[in-house]
Design a protein around this motif. Structure first.
Motif, PDB file in Angstrom:
ATOM      1  N   GLN A   1      27.802-126.682  57.557  1.00 20.07           N
ATOM      2  CA  GLN A   1      28.993-126.381  58.347  1.00 20.07           C
ATOM      3  C   GLN A   1      28.768-126.729  59.816  1.00 20.07           C
ATOM      4  O   GLN A   1      29.622-127.343  60.464  1.00 20.07           O
ATOM      5  CB  GLN A   1      29.357-124.904  58.198  1.00 20.07           C
TER       6      GLN A   1
ATOM      7  N   ILE B   1      28.839-130.531  60.396  1.00 19.66           N
ATOM      8  CA  ILE B   1      30.206-131.071  60.366  1.00 19.66           C
ATOM      9  C   ILE B   1      30.983-130.654  61.605  1.00 19.66           C
ATOM     10  O   ILE B   1      31.603-131.494  62.269  1.00 19.66           O
ATOM     11  CB  ILE B   1      30.954-130.619  59.084  1.00 19.66           C
TER      12      ILE B   1
ATOM     13  N   LYS C   1      37.932-130.725  60.651  1.00 25.14           N
ATOM     14  CA  LYS C   1      37.318-131.547  59.600  1.00 25.14           C
ATOM     15  C   LYS C   1      36.551-130.650  58.624  1.00 25.14           C
ATOM     16  O   LYS C   1      36.598-130.859  57.410  1.00 25.14           O
ATOM     17  CB  LYS C   1      36.392-132.594  60.218  1.00 25.14           C
ATOM     18  N   TRP C   2      35.841-129.640  59.147  1.00 24.13           N
ATOM     19  CA  TRP C   2      35.127-128.709  58.283  1.00 24.13           C
ATOM     20  C   TRP C   2      36.107-127.997  57.346  1.00 24.13           C
ATOM     21  O   TRP C   2      35.832-127.858  56.153  1.00 24.13           O
ATOM     22  CB  TRP C   2      34.331-127.694  59.085  1.00 24.13           C
TER      23      TRP C   2
ATOM     24  N   ILE D   1      37.111-130.295  54.566  1.00 28.69           N
ATOM     25  CA  ILE D   1      36.001-130.479  53.619  1.00 28.69           C
ATOM     26  C   ILE D   1      35.839-129.234  52.757  1.00 28.69           C
ATOM     27  O   ILE D   1      35.695-129.325  51.533  1.00 28.69           O
ATOM     28  CB  ILE D   1      34.705-130.845  54.370  1.00 28.69           C
ATOM     29  N   LYS D   2      35.889-128.074  53.380  1.00 24.09           N
ATOM     30  CA  LYS D   2      35.734-126.830  52.627  1.00 24.09           C
ATOM     31  C   LYS D   2      36.865-126.663  51.614  1.00 24.09           C
ATOM     32  O   LYS D   2      36.622-126.307  50.454  1.00 24.09           O
ATOM     33  CB  LYS D   2      35.687-125.641  53.588  1.00 24.09           C
TER      34      LYS D   2
ATOM     35  N   SER E   1      36.428-129.024  48.720  1.00 22.69           N
ATOM     36  CA  SER E   1      35.307-128.665  47.853  1.00 22.69           C
ATOM     37  C   SER E   1      35.705-127.565  46.861  1.00 22.69           C
ATOM     38  O   SER E   1      34.976-127.310  45.912  1.00 22.69           O
ATOM     39  CB  SER E   1      34.114-128.196  48.682  1.00 22.69           C
TER      40      SER E   1
ATOM     41  N   ALA F   1      32.398-133.776  51.668  1.00 23.53           N
ATOM     42  CA  ALA F   1      32.117-134.422  52.958  1.00 23.53           C
ATOM     43  C   ALA F   1      32.047-135.932  52.781  1.00 23.53           C
ATOM     44  O   ALA F   1      32.569-136.688  53.617  1.00 23.53           O
ATOM     45  CB  ALA F   1      30.807-133.894  53.544  1.00 23.53           C
ATOM     46  N   SER F   2      31.453-136.384  51.688  1.00 27.96           N
ATOM     47  CA  SER F   2      31.360-137.814  51.403  1.00 27.96           C
ATOM     48  C   SER F   2      32.746-138.448  51.344  1.00 27.96           C
ATOM     49  O   SER F   2      32.997-139.487  51.970  1.00 27.96           O
ATOM     50  CB  SER F   2      30.621-138.009  50.076  1.00 27.96           C
TER      51      SER F   2
ATOM     52  N   GLU G   1      35.680-137.190  52.490  1.00 29.60           N
ATOM     53  CA  GLU G   1      36.429-137.025  53.744  1.00 29.60           C
ATOM     54  C   GLU G   1      35.895-137.934  54.851  1.00 29.60           C
ATOM     55  O   GLU G   1      36.662-138.462  55.652  1.00 29.60           O
ATOM     56  CB  GLU G   1      36.386-135.562  54.192  1.00 29.60           C
ATOM     57  N   LEU G   2      34.586-138.142  54.898  1.00 28.78           N
ATOM     58  CA  LEU G   2      33.987-138.951  55.963  1.00 28.78           C
ATOM     59  C   LEU G   2      33.884-140.433  55.596  1.00 28.78           C
ATOM     60  O   LEU G   2      33.531-141.252  56.430  1.00 28.78           O
ATOM     61  CB  LEU G   2      32.597-138.405  56.322  1.00 28.78           C
TER      62      LEU G   2
ATOM     63  N   VAL H   1      25.480-138.604  53.429  1.00 26.24           N
ATOM     64  CA  VAL H   1      25.736-137.222  53.851  1.00 26.24           C
ATOM     65  C   VAL H   1      24.426-136.438  53.795  1.00 26.24           C
ATOM     66  O   VAL H   1      24.066-135.737  54.752  1.00 26.24           O
ATOM     67  CB  VAL H   1      26.803-136.541  52.963  1.00 26.24           C
TER      68      VAL H   1
END
Length: 180
Positions: A10, A13, A21-22, A25-26, A29, A54-55, A57-58, A65
């Motif tokens: 966390q 990110i 963005k966190w 991602i959360k 997930s 995260a993979s 989203e980023l 990651v």
């Protein structure tokens, strides 16, 4: 894995990409935990779900990651939370890596429910050695490379990391040649 691991993801990110963005991602997930408690163990699947989200989203691979997280773990989390233990491991990269098999023994005093990996070091030369990584957890080659890269940066010794062999080829563990 302990909550400290997920909290560190966390922090990685939010520091590099922002709180919004966190939250994305959360949410992606599908983890329904509002706050990770550092000293509480969590199922490994939570960490893997965060890495996968995260993979996506980023727009980078899960290995990328995990590599970024490995570096972050050493340079930020490990150094800030376990600075004394890190310093006790050695005064340079070679000493630290040679002492790596003992590091988790000391960490287990803090986190008794920890299921740590095991390390064996061999082929020690002047400017290289081989790190053998044994873990019940699979899919962490990128993380391990990130940890080794982070240690190189911590000790101001740029490293080259070569994955010699691993589970994907039927071996029972991963092995990395680390040169500096």
């Amino acid at each position: 894995m302990y909550g400290l691991v997920n909290k560190s993801i966390q922090e990685l990110i939010t520091t590099n990409f922002g709180e919004e963005k966190w939250e994305i991602i959360k949410a992606n997930s599908e983890i329904e935990i509002d706050y990770f408690i550092s000293t509480e163990p969590y199922d490994d699947s939570i960490t893997y779900k965060l890495a996968q989200a995260a993979s996506i989203e980023l727009g980078i691979s899960v290995d990328e990651v995990l590599f970024a997280f490995g570096e972050w773990w050493v340079l930020k989390t490990g150094n800030e939370k376990y600075g004394g233990l890190m310093k006790a491991g050695g005064s340079n990269l070679k000493e630290f890596l040679i002492n790596l098999p003992l590091f988790h023994d000391r960490i287990m005093l803090i986190y008794p429910k920890l299921t740590p990996p095991e390390f064996k070091i061999d082929e020690i030369e002047d400017r290289s050695l081989v790190v053998h990584y044994y873990s019940k957890r699979e899919g962490l080659v990128g993380f391990m490379k990130g940890l080794l890269s982070g240690l190189g940066k911590l000790f101001e010794s740029p490293v080259e990391i070569f994955h010699l062999f691993g589970r994907e080829n039927g071996d029972d563990h991963e092995a990395f040649k680390v040169s500096w």
